[in-house]
Enzyme design. Structure first.
Site, PDB file in Angstrom:
ATOM      1  N   LYS D 104       0.882  -1.162   0.000  1.00 31.55           N
ATOM      2  CA  LYS D 104       0.000   0.000   0.000  1.00 31.55           C
ATOM      3  C   LYS D 104       0.920   1.212   0.000  1.00 31.55           C
ATOM      4  O   LYS D 104       1.624   1.479   0.979  1.00 31.55           O
ATOM      5  CB  LYS D 104      -0.907   0.023   1.228  1.00 31.55           C
ATOM      6  N   GLY D 165      -7.510   9.737   9.854  1.00 32.82           N
ATOM      7  CA  GLY D 165      -7.792   9.945  11.266  1.00 32.82           C
ATOM      8  C   GLY D 165      -8.769  11.061  11.569  1.00 32.82           C
ATOM      9  O   GLY D 165      -9.092  11.312  12.724  1.00 32.82           O
ATOM     10  N   ALA D 191      -9.225   6.022   4.325  1.00 37.99           N
ATOM     11  CA  ALA D 191      -9.085   7.233   5.149  1.00 37.99           C
ATOM     12  C   ALA D 191     -10.371   8.040   5.194  1.00 37.99           C
ATOM     13  O   ALA D 191     -11.028   8.234   4.184  1.00 37.99           O
ATOM     14  CB  ALA D 191      -7.949   8.132   4.663  1.00 37.99           C
TER      15      ALA D 191
END
Lengths: 263, 263, 263, 263
Positions: D104, D165, D191
């Site tokens: 990734k 996050g 994300a």
């Protein structure tokens, strides 16, 4: 030089009053009478709300003098009333005190949200219309209630964008569109405006006017914000009349290769 | 009388140019040269984009004459270029043709979305800056790319709100805020504006200017929309400077019982 | 193997009924009784609405047989009633026909939006509660009205996310949060759900249950959508209980360098 | 009993790997290895990311043991790399350490937003593909960049919904739809997921899978949230396949009077 708009011929008529300005101003929350006077002057507003509860109309050196000097028309409200009975009583006292049968009708459901109490609002509106008032009710964004308020004879409907003083703008443009689409009386956005683009958006939805209070009085620079929101209202009104482009999912070059003459 | 704003002292400086107007106008898509001239006049714009590909700069009776008479400055763009090489070549031809080293740099990724091609844009920007151009790149809403474009010497960054001609407004205000917050050069919203409130919102986010093309040229009444968007830009700029009230989850009466003098 | 959720202990109690499933299903709009039976089985729903007006409860081979075989409890509604009087009458007929004193109360304001009529709804609710009904009113997203419905004795409140059959999801999450925050009875999202994520979102706001009709019955594959929305409800309920991370304006690496042991 | 979904036949294929689960899990941020193991078990995830920088792959009692026992496949990432060169180097080290040529790919633009650096990402992707890697790039929501990453040979594209996050969900569904619509390789949302409804929404847009890290590891109850998001992914996938009802501006009764048989 700032742009000028042809507002001369695009007037707003509520009941028997004709207004050039589509911005109504609330008078509460200013840090001083001077701040109010300054904001009022640049706002261009011709119709301003006052709360009977805060004012002794006979007292000199008061807010009434400021409004009198500004040459604006007063629209007493029933802020702080939590029952139909209390609102009706307050409206009648305001009629005496301010010598006007116009009233911005508020019947509040609770102190935390200051949202209107729908059934009590309808009841008070009906009673005041029957008593000869020109009633402009502060209502939520419920299209059914708006229609019923019009049906009992209100001269305009004043749905909120979001709660009073919240500055959250227009939370449910779908309902606001529905209200606009079906109303036969002027529709005025009341409450929730936080800044100029909120006011412009309301006008672009086809609203007839916008009422602002906290957005101006509590801005860091109230006078500058009054000017901003005035321009926002004018901008939104013009944009509504100009006929905006449709929203498209894909791009469209402003200079396509076909379809109109090259120059 | 329309409101006036103190735009005199609130000027916009890009590279060595100082502008009073914060509205840039695209010249494509108008139904006629007269429509362009009319919109241009009311827009107050001082800097307008032109696409070299559509124009023979030496031809009389052309768009260049219109712009010349309007006294505006030209900002050639590289519309229609799909590679860095093509964009650089077009920029150089425009420099010759229009006698200006300013360029609005576009490197397009595909015809359907007209979205920019990030790596190719950065490459072309760097090359043009090195060659002495004042480069204003049309970019997506990527904060990292905006920073890199500034780092290679662009004089401004021009992120999109949504695709060219889509009229969808500002899709990702979060990214646009990030770009504004971190930029050391002027930030100009380019593409996506559909109506006046979109322009106002961009300015309220702290953007330095707004560029419109399709929203004006394809409106039902381009001249009215030019005026609307001009006022929207002014409204948003003033609102930004006025310091708006915060958004609150709960209501706040404009006339609370405590906290400041009753009058 | 699909995930299992510990719904065994997380039951929903409305009045004296305890339910394991937090998904209520409407029975209208299916293409066939078989389609209804199939969707019902995979939905896991234990409480389903039926409209008296469409049903002859005594007729065999009807929807009632399907529901009977499925072992679900019936919740008659007053769909199609436009006045308090009509809704009250319909509720009473349903009580006789279905032998239950539970009613999902609908008083509709107009045919185009099917939005509730707030004052009439409150009036009908009060009358039915006084008559011994367990009343679950379909209401708009007005926090004040929701509170008043609870105050007159409703066993739950059922605010809409958006109009019936619109599939627009939750238009005003602010109001829905307010309703949830202040309610002392179960809050069930009714109307507007278009897909599984809408149902999940409602549950994440703290709603106690979700009612779906059109989203399932008119999906291309009703049975698959019934399963999807069931999982959406479970997902949202679990997420609500799990305590989500806060929204942050800036990134936070999942692997920061400090603050907890490296492993 | 919880609902079951027929995920058996609806598998996800990336390069030469076939997966039953459409949820990828990040392993960072858990409060303990036990918390990770618990969340991993209920998540059903078969492919999990690990950051080389945090791990000594040869050390026993480490995260690698946990993942080994769980029987999941590792997807090393290049978290913390700010240049193409650094990312390429890290990928090669990970290939040695974890004995897999899958990666990734992350090339981060700055520490505050952790947004990807588009040009550097494309450069690193091309180099790693040429070196035989199976590359899954973490990218922004730029449709042009996504296409170019596919063109250089990436096995999937992994656009963000919002910053790592941040838990802000899917900020620009328009761009995400464009990416999905035009991609010939699997598209994985990476994300921004904060809760189950975000994951469901991504799947409803047609995404092939969702990667979560912080939303699970930093939830108050990670294991409950892992279950919630797993169900959200399944719910969204089923809803996508079920064919949702269209959004309508006006209401549509689930029991209209015409159009299909009354029963």
């Amino acid at each position: 030089m700032a742009a000028t708009s042809d507002t001369n011929t695009d007037v707003l008529t509520i009941a028997d009053k004709t207004l050039s300005s589509r911005l109504l101003l609330g008078t509460g929350g200013f840090r001083s009478l001077d701040a109010l006077a300054g904001a009022l002057a640049v706002s261009g507003s011709e119709l301003v709300t006052v709360a009977l509860r805060r004012i002794d109309p006979g007292q000199h050196g008061s807010i009434v003098d400021v409004l009198d000097r500004a040459g604006v028309q007063l629209l007493p409200n029933t802020a702080g009333c939590f029952t139909a009975r209390d609102a009706v009583l307050t409206a009648k006292m305001a009629r005496e005190a301010f010598e006007t049968n116009w009233v911005k009708l508020e019947v509040i459901g609770d102190e935390r949200t200051l949202l209107p109490d729908a059934p009590a609002l309808l009841e008070a509106a009906e009673e005041l219309v029957d008593d000869g008032f020109v009633v402009l009710p502060y209502t939520n964004d419920d299209p059914i209630l708006a229609r019923r308020l019009e049906d009992v004879g209100c001269a305009a409907v004043m749905p909120l964008g979001s709660p009073i003083g919240s500055g959250m703008g227009l939370l449910n443009t779908y309902n606001l569109r529905l209200i606009r689409e079906r109303a036969g009386v002027p529709v005025i956005l009341d409450a929730g405006v936080g800044t100029a683009s909120d006011a412009a958006l309301a006008m672009e939805l086809g609203f007839d006017a916008v009422l602002c209070a906290t957005a101006v009085s509590r801005a860091e620079e109230p006078e500058t914000m009054a000017r901003a929101i005035r321009l926002g209202v004018e901008a939104g009104r013009l944009a509504y009349r100009a006929g905006r482009i449709p929203r498209r999912l894909y791009a469209q070059a402003s200079t396509p290769d076909e379809g109109f003459p090259e120059y």
